[in-house]
Design a protein around this motif. Structure first.
Motif, short mmCIF file in Angstrom:
data_model
loop_
_atom_site.label_atom_id
_atom_site.label_comp_id
_atom_site.label_asym_id
_atom_site.label_seq_id
_atom_site.Cartn_x
_atom_site.Cartn_y
_atom_site.Cartn_z
N UNK A 86 0.85 -1.05 0.05
CA UNK A 86 -0.04 -0.08 0.13
C UNK A 86 0.85 1.11 0.14
N UNK A 87 1.99 0.95 0.67
CA UNK A 87 2.91 2.35 0.86
C UNK A 87 3.58 2.48 -0.65
N UNK A 88 3.99 1.32 -1.19
CA UNK A 88 4.47 1.30 -2.55
C UNK A 88 3.43 2.17 -3.62
N UNK A 89 2.23 1.76 -3.47
CA UNK A 89 1.19 2.35 -4.20
C UNK A 89 1.10 3.84 -4.04
N UNK A 90 1.28 4.24 -2.97
CA UNK A 90 1.40 5.98 -2.74
C UNK A 90 2.61 6.37 -3.07
N UNK A 91 3.81 5.57 -3.35
CA UNK A 91 5.14 6.07 -3.74
C UNK A 91 5.54 6.70 -2.54
N UNK A 92 5.31 6.42 -1.05
CA UNK A 92 5.95 6.93 0.05
C UNK A 92 7.54 6.35 -0.08
N UNK A 93 8.42 7.38 0.51
CA UNK A 93 9.59 7.18 0.65
C UNK A 93 9.86 6.00 1.95
N UNK A 94 10.59 5.05 1.68
CA UNK A 94 10.88 4.08 2.66
C UNK A 94 12.33 4.44 3.17
N UNK A 95 12.37 4.44 4.68
CA UNK A 95 13.73 4.88 5.21
C UNK A 95 14.15 3.84 5.80
N UNK A 96 15.55 3.82 6.29
CA UNK A 96 16.42 2.72 6.77
C UNK A 96 16.87 1.66 5.92
N UNK A 97 17.08 0.51 6.60
CA UNK A 97 17.60 -0.43 6.08
C UNK A 97 16.81 -0.89 4.58
N UNK A 98 15.31 -1.02 4.95
CA UNK A 98 14.52 -1.30 3.85
C UNK A 98 14.55 -0.37 2.81
N UNK A 99 14.69 0.91 2.93
CA UNK A 99 14.78 1.93 1.97
C UNK A 99 15.90 1.68 1.00
N UNK A 100 16.98 1.40 1.68
CA UNK A 100 18.40 1.31 1.16
C UNK A 100 18.53 0.06 0.24
N UNK A 101 17.98 -1.05 0.66
CA UNK A 101 18.51 -2.39 -0.04
C UNK A 101 16.89 -2.97 -0.58
N UNK A 102 15.74 -2.70 -0.49
CA UNK A 102 14.70 -3.04 -1.34
C UNK A 102 14.24 -2.19 -2.24
N UNK A 103 14.89 -2.35 -3.68
CA UNK A 103 14.97 -1.56 -4.60
C UNK A 103 13.69 -1.99 -5.86
N UNK A 104 13.04 -2.93 -5.60
CA UNK A 104 11.95 -3.45 -6.54
C UNK A 104 10.99 -2.60 -6.64
N UNK A 105 10.42 -2.88 -8.02
CA UNK A 105 9.29 -1.79 -8.33
C UNK A 105 7.84 -2.43 -8.05
N UNK A 106 8.01 -3.57 -7.67
CA UNK A 106 6.56 -4.48 -7.16
C UNK A 106 5.42 -4.31 -8.03
N UNK A 107 5.84 -4.20 -9.36
CA UNK A 107 4.75 -4.02 -10.39
C UNK A 107 3.69 -4.88 -10.30
N UNK A 108 3.82 -6.23 -9.84
CA UNK A 108 2.77 -7.20 -9.93
C UNK A 108 2.03 -6.99 -8.57
N UNK A 109 2.65 -6.61 -7.60
CA UNK A 109 1.81 -6.51 -6.25
C UNK A 109 0.85 -4.95 -6.34
N UNK A 110 1.39 -4.00 -7.12
CA UNK A 110 0.77 -2.81 -7.07
C UNK A 110 -0.33 -2.99 -8.09
N UNK A 111 -0.17 -4.00 -9.11
CA UNK A 111 -1.27 -4.28 -10.04
C UNK A 111 -2.35 -4.86 -9.20
N UNK A 112 -1.99 -5.90 -8.32
CA UNK A 112 -3.07 -6.52 -7.55
C UNK A 112 -3.93 -5.48 -6.48
N UNK A 113 -3.13 -4.83 -6.01
CA UNK A 113 -3.70 -3.79 -5.04
C UNK A 113 -4.59 -2.77 -5.79
#
Length: 133
Positions: A86-113
């Motif tokens: 849901x945060x990826x759909x809104x394009x919110x910035x991810x902070x911390x370790x997750x923001x640094x290493x999780x660089x996927x676009x999550x297209x399929x998950x965003x499509x499902x959402x």
């Protein structure tokens, strides 16, 4: 940001084919830009808000940000979408370790959402609240 286009939105956009320029325009035919005052006024007009609120009930006037908040809440609470997606759909910035290493676009998950949200809106438009109580 890459965001898949759900079928209902695709139909609306394809109906614009042959037109030149921006698809989303303000009341004077100019492309929407970051003019929140005009966008907010248009939102109030669309949902029937005037100086007395909605249908005479004194409520705070909605803003475009309220639409984002509604989408975020509905994706997780009503559509069962993971909060991270849901945060990826809104394009919110991810902070911390997750923001640094999780660089996927999550297209399929965003499509499902977005498909889940489209289905929810269709139910709402048809008069079905989805609440089985």
């Amino acid at each position: 940001m890459v965001l898949p286009i759900p079928p209902a939105l695709r139909v609306l956009l394809e109906a614009q084919s042959g037109r030149s320029g921006a698809v989303f325009k303000n009341t004077v035919g100019q492309p929407f830009r970051n003019n929140w005052a005009r966008l907010t006024a248009r939102l109030w007009e669309t949902v029937g808000v005037d100086a007395t609120g909605i249908d005479g009930k004194k409520l705070s006037k909605p803003t475009p940000h309220d639409l984002r908040r509604t989408l975020r809440t509905a994706l997780t609470e009503e559509c069962g979408i993971d909060a991270y997606i849901a945060e990826r759909v809104l394009n919110h910035k991810v902070l911390g370790v997750e923001g640094r290493y999780a660089r996927g676009k999550y297209i399929n998950q965003k499509r499902e959402a977005l498909l889940a949200w489209e289905k929810r809106l269709a139910m709402f438009a048809a008069g079905d609240s989805g609440d089985n109580t």
